[in-house]
Design a protein around this motif. Structure first.
Motif, PDB file in Angstrom:
ATOM      1  N   LYS A 188     -36.044  -2.596  11.123  1.00 53.37           N
ATOM      2  CA  LYS A 188     -35.955  -1.734  12.342  1.00 53.37           C
ATOM      3  C   LYS A 188     -36.609  -0.505  12.298  1.00 53.37           C
ATOM      4  O   LYS A 188     -37.064  -0.298  13.333  1.00 53.37           O
ATOM      5  N   LYS A 189     -36.560   0.383  11.407  1.00 56.68           N
ATOM      6  CA  LYS A 189     -37.353   1.730  11.363  1.00 56.68           C
ATOM      7  C   LYS A 189     -38.754   1.480  10.906  1.00 56.68           C
ATOM      8  O   LYS A 189     -39.527   2.435  11.087  1.00 56.68           O
ATOM      9  N   ASP A 234     -35.991  -1.868   5.533  1.00 55.59           N
ATOM     10  CA  ASP A 234     -35.228  -1.633   6.719  1.00 55.59           C
ATOM     11  C   ASP A 234     -36.585  -1.784   7.805  1.00 55.59           C
ATOM     12  O   ASP A 234     -37.453  -0.877   8.208  1.00 55.59           O
ATOM     13  N   VAL A 247     -34.596   0.788   2.682  1.00 55.51           N
ATOM     14  CA  VAL A 247     -33.268   1.086   3.109  1.00 55.51           C
ATOM     15  C   VAL A 247     -32.587   2.291   2.690  1.00 55.51           C
ATOM     16  O   VAL A 247     -31.568   2.740   3.022  1.00 55.51           O
TER      17      VAL A 247
END
Length: 446
Positions: free
Chosen positions: A21-22, A19, A31
């Motif tokens: 974005k994080k 992930d 994820v």
């Protein structure tokens, strides 16, 4: 997700989906929401960690968005201001003596084209200024001499220079990379294998240097006498994929002397070592070479691939060092900002400071857990590695580190390598060392 990917392509090498974005700074998030301290940084390729705000600003700048949307064929249609972008980024941190730079997309094509530039330079020396003949032009089209040359590049046992066919001939780290593929008959010499701790085996390691350098001399003589001239020697400052194998500054200094004596070019492959992790932009700067390297290749933390070369290696014809894109201007825009941040935030000094914390801690653990960690901790800056007592124990340690929230990277037969980003700080080193000790207490003694 892996099953879905595997329907499209062979996906067994995937560790997990991420992930992005994080993910932030020195932490990668998968994820499933697991956060791991990342000391591998995308195979040593993230200069400023994940989602650095200064890099986001580069992309948000409307003037820069043109470069992200329109990817030009740089060899024919470079954008206005392209020379200035190269000057502000790549040439501002060029190795000593280098004023020429060519960009490419990855490490393999960087090395491959450095080989080609070496061959052109060597052949032009042989011609002595004579024009290219019709026979050369026609014979090269059917892979025959004199147009197709018998030249070779010398490499070293344990090396990794990429996975295109020319680079694979110079790669000798793992069979999985080479099996089933044709290879050229090019010279291979031994890279030093030192005994540790270095200070206790100084004379033995000097003898190892002499033995390996003697092999270099022998390979030059053997190939040159046979007419398969050694045009260049390619070497990594640290054999990374091959197990983080180091050699002394004296070895590299003497290698440069031998290479020059034999009229060949020295190609230093800084694809993994370049970009600042060793506390200098270029690892070979630690070796105090008497002369500039002839070529320095780069990729990974440099965001774009390419090579620096001395002026005498400049091609004399167009389309010889060429492909459609010749790199990517958007990556150079990002690199320009990375260089600015590295200078502003003193990140080369930080790499030295954090590297010392890592090395001191790893050496301490190797003394307290000799049943697990071999006494050969090694590194420059944060470019560090250590061996476990067996390949099985290395694999177990790698998996358990993941389970405890650390992403490391294996290499060689039983090595774990550390490749953190340039924003990795001493307190991150402490976190890693604490978790590693927890793992060492948890693994079985074999």
């Amino acid at each position: 997700m892996i099953a879905n990917l595997d329907k499209i392509q062979f996906a067994s090498a995937v560790w997990y989906f991420t992930d992005y974005k994080k993910s932030l700074g020195n932490y990668i998030v998968d994820v499933d929401g697991n956060s791991l301290l990342d000391v591998f940084s995308q195979i040593s390729s993230l200069p400023l960690g994940y989602n650095h705000p200064d890099l986001h600003k580069v992309i948000q700048d409307p003037d820069n968005q043109i470069a992200f949307v329109n990817r030009p064929a740089l060899g024919i249609f470079p954008a206005e201001g392209w020379p200035e972008k190269l000057t502000n980024s790549l040439l501002s941190i060029a190795p000593k003596g280098h004023t020429q730079v060519n960009t490419f997309a990855c490490g393999s094509c960087s090395n491959e084209n450095a080989f080609k530039a070496t061959f052109m330079w060597y052949r032009n020396k042989q011609r002595g200024g004579a024009p290219i003949t019709d026979e050369e032009n026609s014979s090269c089209l059917i892979n025959r001499q004199p147009g197709s040359t018998p030249f070779t590049i010398m490499s070293f046992k344990g090396s990794f220079h990429g996975q295109t066919l020319g680079c694979l001939t110079t790669t000798h780290s793992r069979s999985i990379f080479k099996l089933d593929f044709p290879a050229l008959d090019w010279p291979i010499a031994s890279f030093p294998r030192y005994r540790y701790p270095l200070e206790e085996f100084a004379e033995e390691n000097k003898a190892e240097d002499r033995k390996c350098l003697a092999q270099v001399e022998e390979e030059f003589e053997r190939f040159n006498k046979s007419g398969r001239f050694v045009a260049g020697v390619v070497i990594e400052p640290v054999q990374a994929e091959g197990g983080d194998v180091h050699a002394s500054p004296e070895f590299f200094q003497e290698l440069q002397r031998i290479t020059k004596k034999n009229g060949a070019a020295l190609i230093i492959d800084e694809v993994q070592t370049g970009g600042g992790a060793t506390g200098k932009y270029w690892c070979h700067e630690h070796f105090n070479l008497p002369d500039p390297a002839d070529f320095v290749t780069f990729s990974k933390k440099m965001l774009t691939g390419g090579f620096y070369s001395l002026p005498e290696f400049r091609p004399q014809q167009g389309l010889k060092i060429f492909n459609t894109w010749m790199g990517d201007p958007s990556k150079v825009l990002l690199l320009e900002k990375v260089v600015e941040v590295v200078k502003r935030d003193n990140l080369l000094n930080l790499a030295q400071e954090s590297g010392k914390r890592l090395m001191d801690g790893l050496k301490d653990l190797s003394k307290r857990y000799p049943q697990h960690i071999k006494n050969n901790v090694r590194g420059i800056g944060t470019f560090c590695a250590f061996d476990l007592s067996s390949p099985q124990k290395r694999d177990e340690t790698f998996v358990k580190l993941q389970h405890h929230g650390v992403q490391s990277g294996p290499c060689g037969e039983q090595t774990l390598r550390l490749r953190p980003s340039l924003v990795f700080q001493p307190h991150h080193a402490d976190i890693f060392l604490d978790i590693l000790e927890t793992v060492l207490n948890d693994i079985q003694t074999v």
